[in-house]
Every structure is written in C-alpha cells, then in structure tokens.
Motif scaffolding. Structure first.
Motif, PDB file in Angstrom:
ATOM      1  N   ALA A   1      28.192  30.976  58.928  1.00 17.79           N
ATOM      2  CA  ALA A   1      26.879  30.572  59.415  1.00 17.79           C
ATOM      3  C   ALA A   1      26.912  30.158  60.804  1.00 17.79           C
ATOM      4  CB  ALA A   1      26.211  29.515  58.703  1.00 17.79           C
ATOM      5  N   GLU A   2      27.681  29.129  61.227  1.00 16.51           N
ATOM      6  CA  GLU A   2      27.899  28.759  62.633  1.00 16.51           C
ATOM      7  C   GLU A   2      28.030  29.857  63.700  1.00 16.51           C
ATOM      8  OE1 GLU A   2      30.155  25.245  62.883  1.00 16.51           O
ATOM      9  OE2 GLU A   2      28.858  24.091  61.709  1.00 16.51           O
ATOM     10  N   GLN A   3      29.105  30.777  63.058  1.00 14.33           N
ATOM     11  CA  GLN A   3      29.440  31.738  63.870  1.00 14.33           C
ATOM     12  C   GLN A   3      28.114  32.831  64.150  1.00 14.33           C
ATOM     13  OE1 GLN A   3      32.036  32.492  65.631  1.00 14.33           O
ATOM     14  NE2 GLN A   3      31.567  34.449  66.479  1.00 14.33           N
ATOM     15  N   ALA A   4      27.511  33.153  63.025  1.00 12.18           N
ATOM     16  CA  ALA A   4      26.366  34.033  63.342  1.00 12.18           C
ATOM     17  C   ALA A   4      25.378  33.398  64.435  1.00 12.18           C
ATOM     18  CB  ALA A   4      25.880  34.333  61.923  1.00 12.18           C
ATOM     19  N   LEU A   5      25.061  31.966  64.068  1.00  8.32           N
ATOM     20  CA  LEU A   5      24.030  31.384  64.839  1.00  8.32           C
ATOM     21  C   LEU A   5      24.625  31.344  66.482  1.00  8.32           C
ATOM     22  CD1 LEU A   5      23.340  28.204  62.642  1.00  8.32           C
ATOM     23  CD2 LEU A   5      21.733  29.729  63.512  1.00  8.32           C
ATOM     24  N   ARG A   6      25.787  31.058  66.691  1.00 13.28           N
ATOM     25  CA  ARG A   6      26.631  31.016  68.260  1.00 13.28           C
ATOM     26  C   ARG A   6      26.345  32.361  68.561  1.00 13.28           C
ATOM     27  NH1 ARG A   6      30.919  29.761  66.224  1.00 13.28           N
ATOM     28  NH2 ARG A   6      30.979  27.436  66.621  1.00 13.28           N
ATOM     29  N   VAL A   7      26.467  33.522  67.906  1.00 14.39           N
ATOM     30  CA  VAL A   7      26.433  34.869  68.390  1.00 14.39           C
ATOM     31  C   VAL A   7      24.618  35.514  68.465  1.00 14.39           C
ATOM     32  CG1 VAL A   7      27.012  37.227  68.248  1.00 14.39           C
ATOM     33  CG2 VAL A   7      28.588  35.535  67.507  1.00 14.39           C
ATOM     34  N   GLY A   8      24.198  35.303  67.496  1.00 13.65           N
ATOM     35  CA  GLY A   8      22.438  35.694  67.965  1.00 13.65           C
ATOM     36  C   GLY A   8      21.675  34.781  67.119  1.00 13.65           C
ATOM     37  N   GLY A   9      21.808  33.519  67.267  1.00 15.32           N
ATOM     38  CA  GLY A   9      20.791  32.394  66.813  1.00 15.32           C
ATOM     39  C   GLY A   9      19.553  32.115  67.672  1.00 15.32           C
ATOM     40  N   ASN A  10      19.684  32.763  68.789  1.00 17.19           N
ATOM     41  CA  ASN A  10      18.412  32.270  69.703  1.00 17.19           C
ATOM     42  C   ASN A  10      17.371  32.973  69.243  1.00 17.19           C
ATOM     43  OD1 ASN A  10      16.655  32.477  71.914  1.00 17.19           O
ATOM     44  ND2 ASN A  10      18.321  31.716  73.444  1.00 17.19           N
ATOM     45  N   ARG A  11      16.258  32.162  68.757  1.00 14.94           N
ATOM     46  CA  ARG A  11      15.163  32.616  68.071  1.00 14.94           C
ATOM     47  C   ARG A  11      14.238  33.517  69.229  1.00 14.94           C
ATOM     48  NH1 ARG A  11      13.289  26.867  65.803  1.00 14.94           N
ATOM     49  NH2 ARG A  11      15.404  26.240  65.413  1.00 14.94           N
ATOM     50  N   LYS A  12      14.177  33.211  70.376  1.00 15.43           N
ATOM     51  CA  LYS A  12      13.280  33.828  71.354  1.00 15.43           C
ATOM     52  C   LYS A  12      14.115  34.965  71.929  1.00 15.43           C
ATOM     53  CE  LYS A  12      11.373  29.698  73.276  1.00 15.43           C
ATOM     54  NZ  LYS A  12      11.021  28.958  74.547  1.00 15.43           N
ATOM     55  N   THR A  13      15.266  35.215  72.048  1.00 10.88           N
ATOM     56  CA  THR A  13      15.905  36.722  72.683  1.00 10.88           C
ATOM     57  C   THR A  13      16.843  37.169  71.612  1.00 10.88           C
ATOM     58  OG1 THR A  13      17.668  35.508  73.358  1.00 10.88           O
ATOM     59  CG2 THR A  13      16.063  35.380  74.879  1.00 10.88           C
ATOM     60  N   GLY A  14      17.096  36.771  70.478  1.00  9.07           N
ATOM     61  CA  GLY A  14      18.207  37.089  69.361  1.00  9.07           C
ATOM     62  C   GLY A  14      19.459  37.199  70.031  1.00  9.07           C
ATOM     63  N   GLY A  15      19.814  36.365  71.210  1.00 14.03           N
ATOM     64  CA  GLY A  15      21.033  36.350  71.964  1.00 14.03           C
ATOM     65  C   GLY A  15      21.850  35.279  71.347  1.00 14.03           C
ATOM     66  N   SER A  16      22.784  34.557  72.212  1.00 16.99           N
ATOM     67  CA  SER A  16      23.793  33.672  71.488  1.00 16.99           C
ATOM     68  C   SER A  16      22.993  32.247  72.059  1.00 16.99           C
ATOM     69  CB  SER A  16      25.135  33.860  72.514  1.00 16.99           C
ATOM     70  OG  SER A  16      24.498  33.366  73.761  1.00 16.99           O
ATOM     71  N   LEU A  17      23.490  31.100  71.121  1.00 21.18           N
ATOM     72  CA  LEU A  17      23.006  29.953  71.197  1.00 21.18           C
ATOM     73  C   LEU A  17      24.052  29.160  72.042  1.00 21.18           C
ATOM     74  CD1 LEU A  17      21.793  28.720  67.677  1.00 21.18           C
ATOM     75  CD2 LEU A  17      20.601  29.092  69.725  1.00 21.18           C
ATOM     76  N   ALA A  18      23.492  27.922  72.620  1.00 18.09           N
ATOM     77  CA  ALA A  18      24.320  27.144  73.702  1.00 18.09           C
ATOM     78  C   ALA A  18      25.116  26.337  72.743  1.00 18.09           C
ATOM     79  CB  ALA A  18      23.421  26.297  74.437  1.00 18.09           C
ATOM     80  N   PRO A  19      26.484  25.901  73.110  1.00 20.84           N
ATOM     81  CA  PRO A  19      27.212  25.239  72.037  1.00 20.84           C
ATOM     82  C   PRO A  19      26.743  24.008  71.796  1.00 20.84           C
ATOM     83  CG  PRO A  19      28.605  26.290  74.089  1.00 20.84           C
ATOM     84  CD  PRO A  19      27.174  26.471  74.247  1.00 20.84           C
ATOM     85  N   ALA A  20      25.948  23.420  72.772  1.00 22.01           N
ATOM     86  CA  ALA A  20      25.219  22.225  72.384  1.00 22.01           C
ATOM     87  C   ALA A  20      24.513  22.281  71.270  1.00 22.01           C
ATOM     88  CB  ALA A  20      24.536  21.593  73.530  1.00 22.01           C
ATOM     89  N   THR A  21      23.775  23.238  71.080  1.00 25.15           N
ATOM     90  CA  THR A  21      22.693  23.554  70.004  1.00 25.15           C
ATOM     91  C   THR A  21      23.324  23.876  68.891  1.00 25.15           C
ATOM     92  OG1 THR A  21      21.177  24.615  71.741  1.00 25.15           O
ATOM     93  CG2 THR A  21      20.761  25.140  69.430  1.00 25.15           C
ATOM     94  N   VAL A  22      24.355  24.591  68.780  1.00 22.30           N
ATOM     95  CA  VAL A  22      25.364  24.982  67.723  1.00 22.30           C
ATOM     96  C   VAL A  22      25.762  23.367  67.099  1.00 22.30           C
ATOM     97  CG1 VAL A  22      27.132  25.868  66.440  1.00 22.30           C
ATOM     98  CG2 VAL A  22      25.891  27.305  68.438  1.00 22.30           C
ATOM     99  N   ARG A  23      26.137  22.666  68.022  1.00 24.03           N
ATOM    100  CA  ARG A  23      26.771  21.363  67.520  1.00 24.03           C
ATOM    101  C   ARG A  23      25.516  20.589  66.767  1.00 24.03           C
ATOM    102  NH1 ARG A  23      30.283  16.970  70.833  1.00 24.03           N
ATOM    103  NH2 ARG A  23      31.715  18.372  70.439  1.00 24.03           N
ATOM    104  N   LYS A  24      24.341  20.558  67.253  1.00 29.93           N
ATOM    105  CA  LYS A  24      23.230  19.863  66.830  1.00 29.93           C
ATOM    106  C   LYS A  24      23.049  20.333  65.337  1.00 29.93           C
ATOM    107  CE  LYS A  24      21.022  18.907  70.895  1.00 29.93           C
ATOM    108  NZ  LYS A  24      19.537  19.106  72.060  1.00 29.93           N
ATOM    109  N   ILE A  25      23.094  21.794  64.982  1.00 31.95           N
ATOM    110  CA  ILE A  25      22.895  22.318  63.622  1.00 31.95           C
ATOM    111  C   ILE A  25      23.837  21.763  62.924  1.00 31.95           C
ATOM    112  CG2 ILE A  25      22.788  24.480  62.611  1.00 31.95           C
ATOM    113  CD1 ILE A  25      21.904  25.807  65.114  1.00 31.95           C
ATOM    114  N   HIS A  26      25.112  21.757  63.226  1.00 30.29           N
ATOM    115  CA  HIS A  26      26.174  21.274  62.766  1.00 30.29           C
ATOM    116  C   HIS A  26      26.055  19.972  62.085  1.00 30.29           C
ATOM    117  CE1 HIS A  26      30.809  20.841  61.760  1.00 30.29           C
ATOM    118  NE2 HIS A  26      30.530  19.883  62.034  1.00 30.29           N
ATOM    119  N   ASN A  27      25.657  18.937  63.192  1.00 32.75           N
ATOM    120  CA  ASN A  27      25.538  17.622  62.761  1.00 32.75           C
ATOM    121  C   ASN A  27      24.361  17.460  61.876  1.00 32.75           C
ATOM    122  OD1 ASN A  27      27.636  17.128  64.548  1.00 32.75           O
ATOM    123  ND2 ASN A  27      26.037  16.339  66.371  1.00 32.75           N
ATOM    124  N   VAL A  28      23.431  18.197  61.652  1.00 33.37           N
ATOM    125  CA  VAL A  28      22.528  17.985  60.803  1.00 33.37           C
ATOM    126  C   VAL A  28      22.892  18.454  59.335  1.00 33.37           C
ATOM    127  CG1 VAL A  28      19.983  18.887  60.079  1.00 33.37           C
ATOM    128  CG2 VAL A  28      20.511  18.263  62.233  1.00 33.37           C
TER     129      VAL A  28
END
Length: 386
Positions: free
Chosen positions: A117-144
């Motif tokens: 799940a985190e790999q998919a978010l890292r590669v294409g989790g940006n909701r606006k562009t469909g592109g990659s997410l910043a590492p800090a955003t992926v970490r926030k998701i991981h922490n939640v």
C-alpha cells in the motif's frame, strides 16, 4: 445480556444475547473470542453489547481494516484529539488507507499488505496529479496506520501490530530555508509599513509558530518583564467557530524575551487596537488577541501567508515558507554564538540536541568560531606570562 466462558488459558468465549428476532423468532446471538483476562473480556463484551444496541456492531472475527478504521475514528479520534488532527486523520483514513487496505479482514492484515500500500501511494498517491507523493506525506500516512493498529492491539482486535514490522518511510535530510542576516534586515525595514508588519516582525524576532502567533493574547504579554508567554495555539476556525488549545507539549509552553523596539511597537499597537475596539462597538469579539481583525477575530492563516509571499516577491527576497522566519531566527542566533540551550528554549524544542539536529548546517561555523576563540585565549595567556 452477555455470557462469558473460559475456553483455555487466557482465552474467553463471549456470547452476546439480544432476545429473539420479532419476525423470525430466531435468537439474536453473537459469539467471539477474547484473549486476555476475564475482566478484559467483560469490558469488550460491554462495548460490543452497546454497539449491538446502537446498530453498529461488527463481528470482531469478520471485521475488515476499513470497518475497524471507521470504528477507530469514531471511538478514539473524534472524542480525544484536536479538531485539525481529527480532520487530517479522517482525510488520510478515507482517501489513502481505506482505498488500499479497507477490504482486507483485520485479522489477515500483514506487513506485506502495508508495504504494498505504501509503495502504491509513494508512486501514484497524489490525488490531484496521480503522480508520486512526497516522502513526508507517505510517512504521515504510515504513522496514522501505525497508531490505529496500536489501538487494534490494545482493544484486543488483533494480537500484533503489523505495522511494527514495516520501516517508517525515510525523509531525505533538508536544510531549512532561511534568510541571511542582510536579507532579514531588509525584511524588517519593509515590514515597518506593511499591514501585517507587526505580527511578521514578531514571528521573526521571537521565533513563534504561526498558530502561536495567531493565538497570542494581551494577558500573555508581560510589559514589565519584556516577555511573551506562549501558552496556547489557534486550533481551527472550522465552520466559523474559533477554537484554541494548549501548546502541544510542556516545552512548547514557554516565555520568550522580546527585543525592546518590538516591545514598544506592541504597546503602540495596543493603543491603536483600543481605538479600533471603540469603532467596532458591540461587533467587537473580545478574545483578548494581540493580532486580530478589525472586529477582534483571529487573523486567517492563509491570509497572512499570502500577504507574506507577496511581500517577499515585491521586495525581491527569496521565497520561503512563513515558518522560515522561525528558522531564520534560530539560525542567526546560533551563527552569532548563542548557546544552543537558549535557542532551544526560545523555540520550545524538547531538548538542545533536537535543535542542533534541525540546524546542523550552522554547527560547522560554530566549531570554527570556538576554535578561533580558543586560540586567541591561549595566545593572550602566553602574552601575559611573558
């Protein structure tokens, strides 16, 4: 009604009874197993029986990750956390976690699911562009997710937290964006005639976070001691309701000394605000705020930010986030030889080592200056002996 039977050492079968179905006559019964003490089984039985009464019961053995996350939001996040945190957690749960993990049975959730799940978010989790997410955003998701699964363990829904086995996403080291001493002087001169000049000068010279700045009250300004007492932050203006909360940690609640010229400006501002209050009359909202609108309400953070960015562009100063003013104060103080403990306390950091970690780029210059002073002191000692 509930009945509890011991199945084996540390395992209890819970049977929940709610009479009979009025249409079919069948007994309404739910059965599940709880591992732990009998008291813990009784507590879980009471929780699930209450859920059955409300119509929100989910068989623990069949609960999905998505169902548990919704229950976690309802039973822990909503009653326990500040509004901005609640909104952020719900946003992450609904838009990032449930789409990728929601259909997996909670009992079957494994580290491999989390990693995928985190790999998919890292590669294409940006909701606006469909592109990659910043590492800090992926970490926030991981922490939640990690926090939610920690509660799943505490609530006896699962025995182990699967996120424990997944490394936290790394964030590349970054040097905070700051102004040089010359640029900071230029900014202070420009701020003299700016509508938000005083709050921005306070942010720079006192190192306040924006939420602390917008929640500063006159009762927190010690005129005789020349200090600000940082005791609260602006939580949110969601739905038009102003909410304040205590600072995040006891370290964040702190006194901050104010430069004399800034203290004079604050006193002048208070007199001008008193005139504004008379003009507003009954429309004035008496929140005792130092920086407020013409009617006493908190300034909008987005409004202050946009004005700050426009000011930087007009002044041909480098673009940096408003939080960069806080970084600028810390960097200039450390570069001037101020003790890290003093800077740490001024910023409200947990300890000086954290301050030096954030502002490590200043440390080499501090070491060079310390070496120079050591050499000068030894040379002076040699001269006095001769």
């Amino acid at each position: 009604m509930s009945r509890i039977h011991r199945r084996s050492a540390g395992a209890w079968e819970v049977i929940l009874e709610r009479g009979r179905d009025p249409r079919t006559g069948r007994r309404l019964r739910r059965t599940f197993t709880i591992r732990g003490t009998k008291k813990e089984a009784e507590r879980e039985a009471a929780v699930q029986l209450s859920a059955m009464t409300r119509g929100t019961y989910v068989d623990p053995s069949k609960e999905t990750v998505g169902q548990f996350l919704e229950r976690w939001l309802r039973d822990y996040v909503e009653p326990s956390l500040a509004l901005r945190t609640r909104l952020r957690y719900r946003d992450i749960v609904e838009h990032d976690l449930i789409p990728h993990l929601g259909n997996i049975p909670l009992q079957n959730l494994r580290p491999t699911h989390v990693i995928a799940a985190e790999q998919a978010l890292r590669v294409g989790g940006n909701r606006k562009t469909g592109g990659s997410l910043a590492p800090a955003t992926v970490r926030k998701i991981h922490n939640v997710l990690h926090r939610a699964m920690g509660h799943a363990v505490a609530w006896q829904a699962i025995s182990l937290n699967p996120v424990d086995a997944v490394d936290r996403p790394t964030i590349p080291a970054a040097t905070p964006r700051t102004l040089t001493a010359e640029q900071a002087r230029t900014l202070l001169n420009v701020l003299e005639d700016h509508p938000f000049g005083l709050p921005l000068r306070t942010a720079l010279l006192c190192g306040l976070r924006l939420s602390e700045l917008l929640a500063l009250r006159w009762c927190d300004v010690e005129g005789s001691g020349g200090r600000l007492l940082i005791l609260q932050t602006l939580d949110s203006r969601h739905d038009g309701v102003v909410r304040f909360k205590a600072t995040k940690t006891h370290r964040s609640a702190r006194p901050v000394s104010v430069p004399p010229q800034l203290l004079i400006a604050l006193h002048e501002h208070r007199a001008a605000q008193a005139q504004q209050r008379l003009v507003a009359g009954a429309l004035w909202d008496d929140l005792d705020l130092v920086f407020a609108t013409d009617y006493g309400r908190p300034l909008t953070s987005g409004w202050v930010r946009k004005s700050f960015y426009r000011l930087l562009d007009d002044s041909r100063l480098p673009r940096l986030p408003l939080h960069g003013l806080r970084h600028t104060m810390a960097t200039l103080m450390l570069a001037a030889g101020e003790h890290p403990k003093v800077v740490s306390e001024r910023l409200g950091h947990s300890n000086p080592s954290f301050t030096l970690t954030v502002y490590g780029h200043v440390v080499p210059g501090m070491h060079e200056e310390a070496s120079r002073r050591l050499e000068e002191s030894l040379a002076t000692a040699d001269l006095s002996e001769s």
